[in-house]
Design a protein around this motif. Structure first.
Motif, short mmCIF file in Angstrom:
data_model
loop_
_atom_site.label_atom_id
_atom_site.label_comp_id
_atom_site.label_asym_id
_atom_site.label_seq_id
_atom_site.Cartn_x
_atom_site.Cartn_y
_atom_site.Cartn_z
N ALA A 354 65.84 31.87 36.46
CA ALA A 354 64.74 31.98 35.22
C ALA A 354 64.26 32.41 35.75
N ALA A 355 63.00 32.93 37.35
CA ALA A 355 61.98 33.25 37.42
C ALA A 355 60.87 32.77 37.01
N LYS A 356 60.55 31.03 37.31
CA LYS A 356 59.12 30.67 36.96
C LYS A 356 58.85 29.72 38.02
N PRO A 357 57.50 29.72 38.02
CA PRO A 357 57.08 28.82 38.93
C PRO A 357 57.95 27.79 38.25
N LEU A 358 58.10 26.99 40.40
CA LEU A 358 58.96 25.75 40.27
C LEU A 358 58.83 24.74 41.17
N LEU A 359 58.61 23.54 40.80
CA LEU A 359 58.73 22.48 41.83
C LEU A 359 59.68 21.81 42.07
N ALA A 360 59.89 21.43 42.95
CA ALA A 360 61.97 20.40 43.40
C ALA A 360 61.01 19.43 43.93
N ILE A 361 61.88 18.24 43.56
CA ILE A 361 61.86 16.90 44.12
C ILE A 361 62.35 16.17 44.49
N PHE A 362 62.83 16.46 46.11
CA PHE A 362 64.24 16.06 46.24
C PHE A 362 64.38 15.84 47.41
N HIS A 363 66.01 14.62 47.88
CA HIS A 363 65.85 13.88 48.88
C HIS A 363 65.84 15.35 50.52
N GLU A 364 65.49 15.03 51.64
CA GLU A 364 65.43 16.40 52.66
C GLU A 364 66.78 16.48 53.14
N GLU A 365 67.86 15.90 52.82
CA GLU A 365 69.26 16.82 52.96
C GLU A 365 70.07 17.38 51.99
N SER A 366 69.30 17.02 50.87
CA SER A 366 70.00 18.25 49.35
C SER A 366 70.14 18.92 49.85
N SER A 367 70.94 19.76 49.65
CA SER A 367 71.08 21.34 50.06
C SER A 367 70.41 22.20 49.04
N ALA A 368 69.63 21.67 47.69
CA ALA A 368 69.04 22.30 47.42
C ALA A 368 67.47 22.88 47.82
N VAL A 369 67.48 21.79 49.12
CA VAL A 369 65.97 21.83 49.78
C VAL A 369 66.29 22.98 50.68
N LYS A 370 67.35 23.77 51.28
CA LYS A 370 67.39 24.64 51.52
C LYS A 370 68.08 26.00 51.01
N LEU A 371 68.13 25.53 50.27
CA LEU A 371 68.36 27.02 49.36
C LEU A 371 66.68 27.38 49.49
N LEU A 372 65.75 26.69 48.20
CA LEU A 372 64.74 26.85 48.00
C LEU A 372 63.87 27.49 48.86
N GLN A 373 64.27 27.25 49.87
CA GLN A 373 63.30 27.97 51.64
C GLN A 373 63.82 28.93 51.54
N GLU A 374 65.16 28.82 51.69
CA GLU A 374 66.09 30.58 51.92
C GLU A 374 65.41 31.57 51.20
N THR A 375 65.79 31.63 49.57
CA THR A 375 65.06 32.55 49.03
C THR A 375 63.13 32.31 48.84
N CYS A 376 62.94 31.13 48.72
CA CYS A 376 61.63 31.39 48.80
C CYS A 376 61.35 31.00 46.79
N ALA A 377 61.85 30.26 46.41
CA ALA A 377 61.76 31.04 45.20
C ALA A 377 61.42 29.43 44.64
N GLY A 378 60.62 28.51 44.90
CA GLY A 378 59.49 27.61 44.96
C GLY A 378 59.20 26.36 45.73
N ASN A 379 58.68 25.74 45.55
CA ASN A 379 57.98 25.11 46.19
C ASN A 379 59.25 23.70 46.34
N ALA A 380 59.60 22.99 47.13
CA ALA A 380 60.05 22.14 47.68
C ALA A 380 59.46 20.36 47.89
N VAL A 381 59.58 19.28 47.55
CA VAL A 381 58.75 18.19 48.16
C VAL A 381 59.71 17.21 48.45
N THR A 382 60.18 16.63 49.75
CA THR A 382 60.99 16.00 50.14
C THR A 382 60.80 14.57 50.60
N PHE A 383 61.86 13.90 50.39
CA PHE A 383 61.90 12.27 51.22
C PHE A 383 62.67 12.07 51.68
#
Length: 446
Positions: A354-383
């Motif tokens: 969708a290419a919008k400003p994106l904030l994700a809140i995920f467990h640090e082991e979730s694969s979604a965190v790695k995806l966001l970091q790889e693609t620079c598509a959004g900001n992830a706050v992890t626990f």
């Protein structure tokens, strides 16, 4: 040298068993459609065995059928009527279609050559059809895990928070899952962790190949919505408010993360009240229940945190194309993850597209965190372990304020080259390689 295209090569045939399929908008239906769309490009002719949409318990969007390749062969069966099965205590689509799909599968396999069977879960009951087809026709089969079947997560929750009949379902699949896995040729799944759990639970799987195949997303679906806009029934994008959306389920496994988010909003409103004056946050499609009216998953938590004046919830599931329209109409997006470290959140892929400003809140082991970091598509706050969601409230507050201060029409600097492996075309290419290995191995042992 003579070049031969894939179209000139004799394709092999895969039977995809997908009780939930287009025009349904649920994730298993989307994944099966993605595979069926692209498999012919890689030398595989798909036949989809599914259910007559009139048998679904949920509402479907017939416009989804415009997304199907007209050449795709789709075999639709009936299912046991819900008013019968409810009296027996179940409504699961996989159980209701089991006999009908076995009859259709048997007919197809008698009438033509089928090289391979793919069965995705959920629903879970159809996994036994692979074992039965192998025993009756000698056809290899692959199981595709969109979600784990056997999980201990709900046993850790208070009884009141467990899904209805969970103990009975758990007991049933402790029998059915090992039966189905015993002769599976290969395993695929949307996340490595799902298959790692299988190898822990079932020692007999030692030596079976397991391949992660991401859920993926189909860019042409977004192009379809851009060319055929749909009414936005959730908010008016021109009303002057800053609309933040979250489209997808809630649930007991997300309560702590949601509470952290709302506490961060409460903190932010205290420290920067002007920043939140125009903010409206929409949680849409938060339950899978067919009759979702009043089944709030999010709003009670927002009320406890005192931010329910800017938070609204629409529990009913929205159709796939409507969800895309909401993402495209929003000023920003929030993805809230589960406390389960292996929660993959298939919705992260359309959120990125969708290419919008994106904030994700995920467990640090979730694969979604790695995806966001790889693609620079959004900001992830992890626990994570030893760092529960409520300990990262200030980090969420900071990330939210940064998001709200972005200039109008700001676009993320997404690395689309790194995102390409997660498109439906790319994940289907990976699946086709798994298919090829299965057929090659089967041929060698004949």
């Amino acid at each position: 040298m003579l070049k031969v295209s894939v179209g000139q090569i004799q394709r092999k045939t895969v039977l995809i068993i997908a009780p939930d399929f287009t025009p349904s908008s649920y994730p298993p239906a989307l994944r099966a459609r993605f595979f069926a769309k692209h498999l012919p490009e890689f030398g595989w002719n798909p036949i989809v065995l599914t259910t007559d949409p009139r048998c679904y318990e949920w509402t479907v969007d017939l416009e989804n059928e415009n997304l199907l390749d007209p050449a795709l062969e789709v075999v639709r069966t009936n299912a046991l009527p819900l008013n019968w099965t409810r009296r027996l205590g179940f409504g699961d689509l996989g159980l209701r279609t089991l006999w009908h799909h076995w009859r259709a599968l048997s007919r197809i396999c008698r009438q033509r050559r089928v090289d391979l069977i793919l069965i995705s879960v959920p629903p879970n009951a159809p996994i036994v059809l692979g074992r039965l087809a192998y025993a009756r026709f000698g056809i290899p089969y692959i199981l595709d895990y969109n979600d784990p079947i056997r999980t201990e997560y709900y046993w850790k929750l208070p009884r009141a928070q467990r899904p209805p009949k969970w103990a009975l379902v758990y007991a049933m699949y402790r029998i059915l899952e090992p039966f189905a896995l015993k002769r599976a040729d290969q395993l695929v799944g949307v996340d490595d962790s799902y298959m790692a759990g299988l190898f822990v639970n079932y020692k007999f799987l030692h030596g079976v190949e397991a391949t992660p195949v991401a859920f993926g997303v189909e860019p042409s679906d977004f192009e379809y919505v851009r060319q055929h806009p749909r009414p936005n029934l959730i908010f008016n994008r021109t009303d002057g408010y800053f609309h933040i959306s979250s489209v997808g389920r809630g649930g007991a496994d997300m309560v702590a993360t949601l509470r952290a988010l709302f506490e961060a909003i409460r903190l932010g409103r205290q420290n920067a009240p002007d920043l939140y004056k125009r903010v409206r946050i929409h949680f849409v499609g938060t339950t899978y229940a067919p009759k979702a009216e009043g089944l709030y998953q999010i709003l009670p938590i927002a009320r406890e945190c005192g931010v329910d004046d800017i938070v609204e919830e629409f529990p009913g599931r929205v159709q796939h194309l409507d969800a895309i329209q909401l993402l495209l109409d929003s000023d920003a997006l929030i993805v809230v993850g589960s406390e389960n470290p292996h929660y993959t959140a298939s919705k992260i892929f359309p959120y990125i597209l969708a290419a919008k400003p994106l904030l994700a809140i995920f467990h640090e082991e979730s694969s979604a965190v790695k995806l966001l970091q790889e693609t620079c598509a959004g900001n992830a706050v992890t626990f994570g372990v030893g760092r529960p969601p409520l300990t990262v409230v200030r980090e969420i507050d900071t990330a939210l304020q940064e998001l709200l201060r972005l200039p109008p029409n700001w676009l993320p600097s997404t690395d689309w080259a790194r995102f390409a492996p997660y498109t439906a075309h790319a994940v289907t290419a990976k699946l086709a390689r798994v298919f090829d290995r299965t057929v090659k191995s089967t041929t060698m042992h004949q």
